[in-house]
Scaffold this motif. Structure first.
Motif, PDB file in Angstrom:
ATOM      1  N   TYR A 169       0.833  -1.205   0.000  1.00  0.00           N
ATOM      2  CA  TYR A 169       0.000   0.000   0.000  1.00  0.00           C
ATOM      3  C   TYR A 169       0.866   1.252   0.000  1.00  0.00           C
ATOM      4  O   TYR A 169       0.624   2.198  -0.763  1.00  0.00           O
ATOM      5  N   GLN A 170       1.875   1.256   0.853  1.00  0.00           N
ATOM      6  CA  GLN A 170       2.763   2.419   0.921  1.00  0.00           C
ATOM      7  C   GLN A 170       3.501   2.619  -0.392  1.00  0.00           C
ATOM      8  O   GLN A 170       3.638   3.750  -0.877  1.00  0.00           O
ATOM      9  N   THR A 171       3.967   1.502  -0.986  1.00  0.00           N
ATOM     10  CA  THR A 171       4.670   1.590  -2.272  1.00  0.00           C
ATOM     11  C   THR A 171       3.742   2.109  -3.357  1.00  0.00           C
ATOM     12  O   THR A 171       4.136   2.943  -4.191  1.00  0.00           O
ATOM     13  N   ARG A 172       2.490   1.611  -3.357  1.00  0.00           N
ATOM     14  CA  ARG A 172       1.535   2.056  -4.377  1.00  0.00           C
ATOM     15  C   ARG A 172       1.218   3.535  -4.216  1.00  0.00           C
ATOM     16  O   ARG A 172       1.148   4.275  -5.206  1.00  0.00           O
ATOM     17  N   GLU A 173       1.017   3.964  -2.978  1.00  0.00           N
ATOM     18  CA  GLU A 173       0.718   5.375  -2.753  1.00  0.00           C
ATOM     19  C   GLU A 173       1.871   6.263  -3.209  1.00  0.00           C
ATOM     20  O   GLU A 173       1.654   7.320  -3.803  1.00  0.00           O
ATOM     21  N   ALA A 175       4.025   5.441  -5.559  1.00  0.00           N
ATOM     22  CA  ALA A 175       4.054   5.392  -7.021  1.00  0.00           C
ATOM     23  C   ALA A 175       2.964   6.268  -7.631  1.00  0.00           C
ATOM     24  O   ALA A 175       3.194   6.955  -8.636  1.00  0.00           O
ATOM     25  N   VAL A 176       1.764   6.248  -7.024  1.00  0.00           N
ATOM     26  CA  VAL A 176       0.669   7.095  -7.529  1.00  0.00           C
ATOM     27  C   VAL A 176       1.035   8.566  -7.385  1.00  0.00           C
ATOM     28  O   VAL A 176       0.779   9.380  -8.294  1.00  0.00           O
ATOM     29  N   ALA A 177       1.632   8.919  -6.246  1.00  0.00           N
ATOM     30  CA  ALA A 177       2.029  10.313  -6.041  1.00  0.00           C
ATOM     31  C   ALA A 177       3.091  10.730  -7.048  1.00  0.00           C
ATOM     32  O   ALA A 177       3.032  11.832  -7.615  1.00  0.00           O
ATOM     33  N   ALA A 178       4.062   9.825  -7.317  1.00  0.00           N
ATOM     34  CA  ALA A 178       5.113  10.135  -8.292  1.00  0.00           C
ATOM     35  C   ALA A 178       4.516  10.260  -9.695  1.00  0.00           C
ATOM     36  O   ALA A 178       4.906  11.142 -10.470  1.00  0.00           O
ATOM     37  N   LYS A 179       3.553   9.373 -10.019  1.00  0.00           N
ATOM     38  CA  LYS A 179       2.913   9.432 -11.332  1.00  0.00           C
ATOM     39  C   LYS A 179       2.125  10.722 -11.501  1.00  0.00           C
ATOM     40  O   LYS A 179       2.159  11.363 -12.563  1.00  0.00           O
ATOM     41  N   LYS A 180       1.421  11.102 -10.439  1.00  0.00           N
ATOM     42  CA  LYS A 180       0.660  12.350 -10.489  1.00  0.00           C
ATOM     43  C   LYS A 180       1.594  13.544 -10.643  1.00  0.00           C
ATOM     44  O   LYS A 180       1.318  14.480 -11.419  1.00  0.00           O
ATOM     45  N   HIS A 181       2.707  13.502  -9.922  1.00  0.00           N
ATOM     46  CA  HIS A 181       3.681  14.585 -10.022  1.00  0.00           C
ATOM     47  C   HIS A 181       4.259  14.664 -11.432  1.00  0.00           C
ATOM     48  O   HIS A 181       4.424  15.759 -11.996  1.00  0.00           O
ATOM     49  N   PHE A 182       4.544  13.488 -12.010  1.00  0.00           N
ATOM     50  CA  PHE A 182       5.063  13.458 -13.383  1.00  0.00           C
ATOM     51  C   PHE A 182       4.037  14.029 -14.362  1.00  0.00           C
ATOM     52  O   PHE A 182       4.387  14.807 -15.265  1.00  0.00           O
TER      53      PHE A 182
END
Length: 395
Positions: A169-173, A175-182
């Motif tokens: 869950y922490q890894t996914r969150e 990754a989602v935050a990094a994807k959103k930032h990208f």
């Protein structure tokens, strides 16, 4: 009582039944043997007294002498054999209870073992079902926690599962935050490009009025390319952020293929290339007409760029209860073998790519179909030519 003690008692119960049977069975057989020996001896004495009443004192004296005999004197005594008697002539059968007791004990022991195994398996299935349900909730995004107040053999596994899920869950969150930032950065870059491109177009128009020529046309082509890149970057940022506005409506395959081909009419006429689309009746899927058309334009355009003048781009479609399928292919040389694994990577340009491209069209097409529960693959035909295959699943 703790879960651990319950499990120990559950396992020890069958062995306790078996141990009790091991002690009770010899005791039962000893009691039965003594009862049979007493009954037969009593019957013999009764027969002797009935035939010779005067011999009763001698009989009682003989019984006392018999009781006084040691075990060694009784063992192996075959006195009656001289009169023709054998051991088989006495005790013709054991009482029914002699066989019934071991059978009942065996059934009780087997039942205890069977019940213990059944209860243990039922408990294990229940625990496994609970862990499986928890993982299914995690896979569907429902989340939740595992609550187990008692310790058992699955407790360590449960703890490790919970730790792993929490870590994922922490890894996914992250990754989602990094994807959103990208995606935000990509959108910002695209918007920043829009202003200088617009200004450059205006300057080019003024320059063409004062001194039109070949150089101005080259600048216009490069600005058009930058404009396409800026639009593609905006689309990529929407796809990466999951905000691409897709509609859910019935899309007819024949119609959307014709719309895609009509948008390329000028380029097709310029290269004398035709597009063949068979009429197979109404065949629909739920999706977005505009974005599906945009993706098909990229595929037909790619096939057109790899076709010879006077050639054709072929389209076909079919459907079944699981999915609809679209195929687009050309009569060209096909894809280079080393390009096939990388065709749908962003900004990748193959060895046979047409000049002027930026390597985003195929990546966009695949992303659009994936957002509509579809797949896009590419391969070379046996008789030559490149082929794109699309499958959009109905469920």
């Amino acid at each position: 009582m703790s879960e651990t003690w319950q499990q120990k008692i559950l396992l020890l119960f069958p062995f306790a039944v078996l141990a009790a049977g091991m002690f009770l069975t010899p005791a039962f057989f000893l009691h039965t043997y003594r009862q049979i020996a007493f009954e037969h001896t009593s019957a013999l004495c009764e027969t002797i007294v009935a035939n010779s009443p005067a011999a009763e004192p001698q009989l009682l004296a003989a019984l006392k002498a018999y009781h006084a005999l040691p075990e060694q004197a009784l063992k192996g005594n075959d006195y009656l054999e001289r009169y023709g008697y054998r051991a088989s002539d006495f005790c013709y059968g054991f009482p029914p209870g002699t066989v019934l007791f071991p059978a009942v004990f065996f059934l009780a022991a087997a039942g205890a073992f069977g019940a213990a195994i059944s209860l243990a398996r039922r408990k294990n299935r229940k625990r496994i079902a609970g862990l499986t349900a928890y993982l299914e909730q995690v896979n569907t995004g429902a989340g939740g926690t595992l609550v187990q107040t008692q310790e058992d053999e699955y407790s360590h596994l449960q703890d490790e599962l919970y730790k792993t899920v929490t870590s994922l869950y922490q890894t996914r969150e992250a990754a989602v935050a990094a994807k959103k930032h990208f995606a935000e950065n990509l959108a910002n870059i695209a918007h920043q490009l829009k202003t200088p491109i617009t200004a450059a177009f205006l300057s080019l128009q003024l320059m063409e009025k004062e001194s039109p020529g070949l150089y101005a046309e080259q600048v216009r082509q490069q600005l058009k390319r930058l404009h396409r890149l800026e639009e593609s970057l905006l689309t990529l940022s929407q796809i990466a952020a999951g905000t691409l506005p897709l509609q859910r409506e019935k899309v007819d395959l024949y119609t959307v293929l014709h719309l895609a081909a009509e948008n390329l009419n000028d380029l097709l006429r310029e290269k004398s290339i035709s597009v063949t689309i068979p009429e197979k009746g109404c065949m629909e899927f739920w999706g977005d007409v505009e974005w599906t058309m945009e993706a098909l334009i990229n595929l037909i355009k790619n096939c057109m760029e790899h076709s010879k003048p006077g050639g054709a781009v072929h389209c076909d479609y079919a459907g079944n209860p699981l999915y609809v399928e679209i195929r687009v292919w050309d009569d060209g040389a096909g894809f280079a073998a080393e390009d096939l694994p990388h065709l749908f990577e962003r900004f990748y340009r193959g060895r046979r790519a047409a000049p002027g491209g930026i390597g985003i069209g195929l990546a966009l097409a695949r992303s659009i179909f994936e957002l509509q529960n579809g797949t896009l693959t590419a391969f070379n035909l046996q008789n030559g030519g490149a082929c794109f295959e699309i499958r959009i699943y109905r469920h």
